[in-house]
Design a protein around this motif. Structure first.
Motif, PDB file in Angstrom:
ATOM      1  N   GLU A  95       0.831  -1.196   0.000  1.00  0.00           N
ATOM      2  CA  GLU A  95       0.000   0.000   0.000  1.00  0.00           C
ATOM      3  C   GLU A  95       0.876   1.260   0.000  1.00  0.00           C
ATOM      4  OE1 GLU A  95      -3.385  -0.519   0.255  1.00  0.00           O
ATOM      5  OE2 GLU A  95      -3.870   1.609   0.138  1.00  0.00           O
ATOM      6  N   ASN A  96       0.577   2.194  -0.903  1.00  0.00           N
ATOM      7  CA  ASN A  96       1.245   3.493  -0.913  1.00  0.00           C
ATOM      8  C   ASN A  96       2.729   3.440  -1.342  1.00  0.00           C
ATOM      9  OD1 ASN A  96       0.654   6.210  -0.669  1.00  0.00           O
ATOM     10  ND2 ASN A  96       1.668   6.372   1.321  1.00  0.00           N
ATOM     11  N   ALA A  97       3.136   2.334  -1.932  1.00  0.00           N
ATOM     12  CA  ALA A  97       4.524   2.206  -2.386  1.00  0.00           C
ATOM     13  C   ALA A  97       4.800   3.225  -3.487  1.00  0.00           C
ATOM     14  CB  ALA A  97       4.769   0.797  -2.903  1.00  0.00           C
ATOM     15  N   HIS A  98       6.070   3.637  -3.597  1.00  0.00           N
ATOM     16  CA  HIS A  98       6.448   4.590  -4.637  1.00  0.00           C
ATOM     17  C   HIS A  98       7.074   3.857  -5.820  1.00  0.00           C
ATOM     18  CE1 HIS A  98       9.032   7.724  -6.592  1.00  0.00           C
ATOM     19  NE2 HIS A  98       7.857   8.331  -6.561  1.00  0.00           N
ATOM     20  N   TYR A 106       3.647   1.329 -23.039  1.00  0.00           N
ATOM     21  CA  TYR A 106       2.515   0.501 -23.449  1.00  0.00           C
ATOM     22  C   TYR A 106       1.284   0.975 -22.681  1.00  0.00           C
ATOM     23  CZ  TYR A 106      -0.617  -3.295 -24.351  1.00  0.00           C
ATOM     24  OH  TYR A 106      -1.720  -4.002 -24.737  1.00  0.00           O
ATOM     25  N   HIS A 107       0.224   1.335 -23.414  1.00  0.00           N
ATOM     26  CA  HIS A 107      -0.885   2.086 -22.796  1.00  0.00           C
ATOM     27  C   HIS A 107      -1.619   1.311 -21.711  1.00  0.00           C
ATOM     28  CE1 HIS A 107      -4.165   0.330 -25.476  1.00  0.00           C
ATOM     29  NE2 HIS A 107      -3.054  -0.224 -25.861  1.00  0.00           N
ATOM     30  N   GLY A 108      -1.712  -0.019 -21.836  1.00  0.00           N
ATOM     31  CA  GLY A 108      -2.407  -0.823 -20.818  1.00  0.00           C
ATOM     32  C   GLY A 108      -1.698  -0.766 -19.476  1.00  0.00           C
ATOM     33  N   VAL A 109      -0.372  -0.881 -19.504  1.00  0.00           N
ATOM     34  CA  VAL A 109       0.408  -0.844 -18.262  1.00  0.00           C
ATOM     35  C   VAL A 109       0.337   0.553 -17.646  1.00  0.00           C
ATOM     36  CG1 VAL A 109       2.704  -1.120 -17.242  1.00  0.00           C
ATOM     37  CG2 VAL A 109       1.951  -2.685 -19.046  1.00  0.00           C
ATOM     38  N   LEU A 110       0.451   1.580 -18.501  1.00  0.00           N
ATOM     39  CA  LEU A 110       0.360   2.952 -18.013  1.00  0.00           C
ATOM     40  C   LEU A 110      -0.995   3.197 -17.355  1.00  0.00           C
ATOM     41  CD1 LEU A 110       1.776   5.727 -17.893  1.00  0.00           C
ATOM     42  CD2 LEU A 110       0.637   6.295 -20.032  1.00  0.00           C
ATOM     43  N   HIS A 111      -2.040   2.700 -18.018  1.00  0.00           N
ATOM     44  CA  HIS A 111      -3.400   2.845 -17.489  1.00  0.00           C
ATOM     45  C   HIS A 111      -3.501   2.207 -16.105  1.00  0.00           C
ATOM     46  CE1 HIS A 111      -7.823   3.139 -17.805  1.00  0.00           C
ATOM     47  NE2 HIS A 111      -7.783   2.045 -17.051  1.00  0.00           N
ATOM     48  N   GLN A 112      -2.893   1.041 -15.951  1.00  0.00           N
ATOM     49  CA  GLN A 112      -2.940   0.323 -14.682  1.00  0.00           C
ATOM     50  C   GLN A 112      -2.269   1.131 -13.557  1.00  0.00           C
ATOM     51  OE1 GLN A 112      -4.964  -1.764 -14.266  1.00  0.00           O
ATOM     52  NE2 GLN A 112      -4.271  -3.858 -13.918  1.00  0.00           N
ATOM     53  N   PHE A 113      -1.087   1.706 -13.865  1.00  0.00           N
ATOM     54  CA  PHE A 113      -0.405   2.539 -12.859  1.00  0.00           C
ATOM     55  C   PHE A 113      -1.260   3.751 -12.499  1.00  0.00           C
ATOM     56  CE2 PHE A 113       3.646   0.385 -14.040  1.00  0.00           C
ATOM     57  CZ  PHE A 113       4.031   0.042 -12.757  1.00  0.00           C
ATOM     58  N   GLN A 114      -1.851   4.379 -13.518  1.00  0.00           N
ATOM     59  CA  GLN A 114      -2.675   5.572 -13.261  1.00  0.00           C
ATOM     60  C   GLN A 114      -3.895   5.211 -12.417  1.00  0.00           C
ATOM     61  OE1 GLN A 114      -3.143   6.700 -17.362  1.00  0.00           O
ATOM     62  NE2 GLN A 114      -1.451   8.171 -17.301  1.00  0.00           N
ATOM     63  N   ALA A 115      -4.485   4.044 -12.688  1.00  0.00           N
ATOM     64  CA  ALA A 115      -5.674   3.619 -11.936  1.00  0.00           C
ATOM     65  C   ALA A 115      -5.312   3.362 -10.469  1.00  0.00           C
ATOM     66  CB  ALA A 115      -6.272   2.361 -12.574  1.00  0.00           C
ATOM     67  N   TYR A 116      -4.167   2.733 -10.223  1.00  0.00           N
ATOM     68  CA  TYR A 116      -3.730   2.457  -8.849  1.00  0.00           C
ATOM     69  C   TYR A 116      -3.399   3.764  -8.114  1.00  0.00           C
ATOM     70  CZ  TYR A 116      -3.535  -2.650  -9.030  1.00  0.00           C
ATOM     71  OH  TYR A 116      -3.862  -3.975  -9.093  1.00  0.00           O
ATOM     72  N   ALA A 117      -2.821   4.715  -8.856  1.00  0.00           N
ATOM     73  CA  ALA A 117      -2.487   5.998  -8.244  1.00  0.00           C
ATOM     74  C   ALA A 117      -3.760   6.742  -7.851  1.00  0.00           C
ATOM     75  CB  ALA A 117      -1.645   6.830  -9.196  1.00  0.00           C
ATOM     76  N   LYS A 118      -4.755   6.669  -8.726  1.00  0.00           N
ATOM     77  CA  LYS A 118      -6.026   7.355  -8.497  1.00  0.00           C
ATOM     78  C   LYS A 118      -6.718   6.841  -7.237  1.00  0.00           C
ATOM     79  CE  LYS A 118      -9.416   9.187 -11.744  1.00  0.00           C
ATOM     80  NZ  LYS A 118     -10.045   8.920 -13.046  1.00  0.00           N
ATOM     81  N   ASN A 120      -5.187   5.829  -4.703  1.00  0.00           N
ATOM     82  CA  ASN A 120      -4.200   5.980  -3.631  1.00  0.00           C
ATOM     83  C   ASN A 120      -3.577   4.662  -3.198  1.00  0.00           C
ATOM     84  OD1 ASN A 120      -4.436   8.792  -3.447  1.00  0.00           O
ATOM     85  ND2 ASN A 120      -6.317   8.552  -2.241  1.00  0.00           N
ATOM     86  N   ARG A 121      -3.513   3.711  -4.106  1.00  0.00           N
ATOM     87  CA  ARG A 121      -2.851   2.433  -3.802  1.00  0.00           C
ATOM     88  C   ARG A 121      -1.338   2.574  -3.974  1.00  0.00           C
ATOM     89  NH1 ARG A 121      -1.427  -1.291  -3.358  1.00  0.00           N
ATOM     90  NH2 ARG A 121      -1.926  -3.124  -4.562  1.00  0.00           N
ATOM     91  N   LEU A 122      -0.932   3.451  -4.933  1.00  0.00           N
ATOM     92  CA  LEU A 122       0.487   3.645  -5.228  1.00  0.00           C
ATOM     93  C   LEU A 122       0.773   5.124  -5.406  1.00  0.00           C
ATOM     94  CD1 LEU A 122       1.153   1.020  -8.064  1.00  0.00           C
ATOM     95  CD2 LEU A 122       1.869   0.836  -5.684  1.00  0.00           C
ATOM     96  N   ARG A 123       2.056   5.506  -5.176  1.00  0.00           N
ATOM     97  CA  ARG A 123       2.512   6.839  -5.566  1.00  0.00           C
ATOM     98  C   ARG A 123       3.378   6.654  -6.796  1.00  0.00           C
ATOM     99  NH1 ARG A 123       6.156   8.351  -1.575  1.00  0.00           N
ATOM    100  NH2 ARG A 123       6.090   6.187  -0.895  1.00  0.00           N
ATOM    101  N   VAL A 124       3.041   7.378  -7.859  1.00  0.00           N
ATOM    102  CA  VAL A 124       3.713   7.170  -9.141  1.00  0.00           C
ATOM    103  C   VAL A 124       4.427   8.441  -9.580  1.00  0.00           C
ATOM    104  CG1 VAL A 124       3.394   6.453 -11.542  1.00  0.00           C
ATOM    105  CG2 VAL A 124       1.880   5.539  -9.780  1.00  0.00           C
TER     106      VAL A 124
END
Ligand SMILES: *Cc1c(COP(=O)(O)O)cnc(C)c1O
Length: 384
Positions: A95-98, A106-118, A120-124
């Motif tokens: 939780e909250n890892a950077h 690759y847009h799918g992977v980017l989307h996944q990071f953005q979704a997790y950031a949104k 607040n699961r991750l800091r990107v």
């Protein structure tokens, strides 16, 4: 030394699917294990290593062994897609890892990071792909993971993996590389210091556009690796045996296919470089590409078939070129024997930073003249 004791090359080992031979029947092709469950033994103990198909099966293990051999890895896990492999890694972060990831990739992977950031699961933090200074500046003391895609979608920027590994490790972070564009017959990322080598095996590894699969390979099989294996088991994202069988068949010709795709892509990129209807050709095999030298070193000259072209004119001109091709298929994906063309801005959506006139080409193994002529007539028609 007798011939049989000679160390065989990776080409021979992969072509023979690690010298498969059924000791009872003499069959030389690995079978498809379709059983979803495995009976316990006479003492009611579980027979190792298989228990239930969501955990894995012989056919999938065989495909994993081939990829581990190619990658010079200790272990490889195969997933039902590149995205489920990527997601298993992203998911296992606390939780909250950077994390540090490319701004465009690759847009799918980017989307996944953005979704997790949104959520607040991750800091990107983001960096420009290939820019090691920006990458380094984005790292924090508590960064857990650095994500590198090289060559990077959709402009094929190249990242020096050894240098990225050095930077990540200096901060105690792990380096994951997604080298889907140059499979492990070309780039063995673990040899350059990556901790996790990820591939969408849907692409070059399988090579025939009839399977989706994703691979993760590592040398250090410590705690986090068990975590990722458990995620695959609990989410049921293991590659199924029929798909593993197709993947094994595809990998037998991996070296041949990537060599031919590289040959074709070099011819096509040289033909359209400085073409009157083309603004720019982006291909790391071209001497003028900013990542050429590093990529020559990281692939041994097997640049693969991925390139992009920025078409002169309007966005409509670019879309028209994809519509008017008769040999290239206007389809997404990459790394198959057949050539594909796509208008990247249409596919990746409005939030993705990509030139509106960029066409992404996956060069297959067809006749190079047929491919060049097809693009020539489509360009001419789009401009008339
Ligand atoms: C296709 C692709 C993925 C995702 O893999 P799937 O098998 O489609 O889920 C990830 N990274 C790169 C670079 C890809 O090309």
């Amino acid at each position: 030394m007798s011939k049989t004791n000679q160390k065989l090359s990776a080409v021979t080992r992969v072509t023979q699917a690690l010298r498969y031979l059924d000791p009872e029947t003499g069959a030389i092709i690995p079978p498809i294990q379709s059983s979803a469950t495995y009976a316990r033994d006479e003492n009611y103990d579980i027979r190792k290593p298989y228990y239930y198909k969501r955990d894995g099966n012989e056919t999938t293990s065989h495909a994993e062994a081939i990829i581990a051999d190619l990658e010079e890895a200790t272990d490889t896990l195969l997933f039902s897609s590149g995205m489920s492999a990527a997601t298993a890694v992203i998911d296992h972060l606390e939780e909250n890892a950077h994390v540090v990831v490319p701004r465009a990739m690759y847009h799918g992977v980017l989307h996944q990071f953005q979704a997790y950031a949104k959520k607040n699961r991750l800091r990107v933090s983001y960096y420009e792909a290939g820019n090691l200074v920006e990458l380094s500046n984005s790292i924090q003391d508590d960064t857990l993971l650095v994500w590198v895609e090289t060559p990077n979608n959709p402009d094929w920027a190249v990242t020096d993996i050894s240098k990225a590994a050095e930077i990540a490790h200096a901060h105690g972070a792990k380096l994951l590389t997604d080298c889907t564009g140059t499979p492990p017959c070309a780039t063995r990322a673990l040899n350059f210091g990556a901790d996790i080598s990820m591939h969408s095996a849907t692409k070059y590894l399988n090579g025939h556009s009839d399977v989706t699969a994703g691979a993760l390979s590592v040398r250090d099989t410590g705690g986090y690796w068990e975590d990722i294996a458990l995620t695959r088991k609990l989410q049921g994202t293991v590659l199924q045996s029929f798909d593993a069988f197709l993947l094994i068949r595809g990998m037998r010709t991996l070296f041949l296919r990537v060599e031919r795709a590289t040959e074709n892509a070099l011819r096509i990129s040289n033909h359209f470089n400085e073409h009157p209807l083309i603004e720019e050709v982006l291909y790391p095999g071209l001497v003028g590409h900013t990542g050429h030298k590093i990529q020559k070193y990281q692939t041994g000259g097997l640049y693969g078939g991925m390139m992009s072209m920025i078409v002169k004119g309007t966005e409509k001109t670019a879309i028209d070129v994809t519509r008017f091709c008769n040999v290239f298929y206007p389809a997404t994906s990459l790394g198959g024997v057949e050539s594909l063309i796509e208008h990247r801005a249409t596919v990746s959506g409005p939030d993705f930073p990509v030139h509106p006139n960029l066409l992404r080409l996956s060069i297959g193994i067809e006749d190079a003249d047929d491919l060049i002529n097809d693009l020539e007539q489509a360009l001419e028609r789009a401009n008339s």
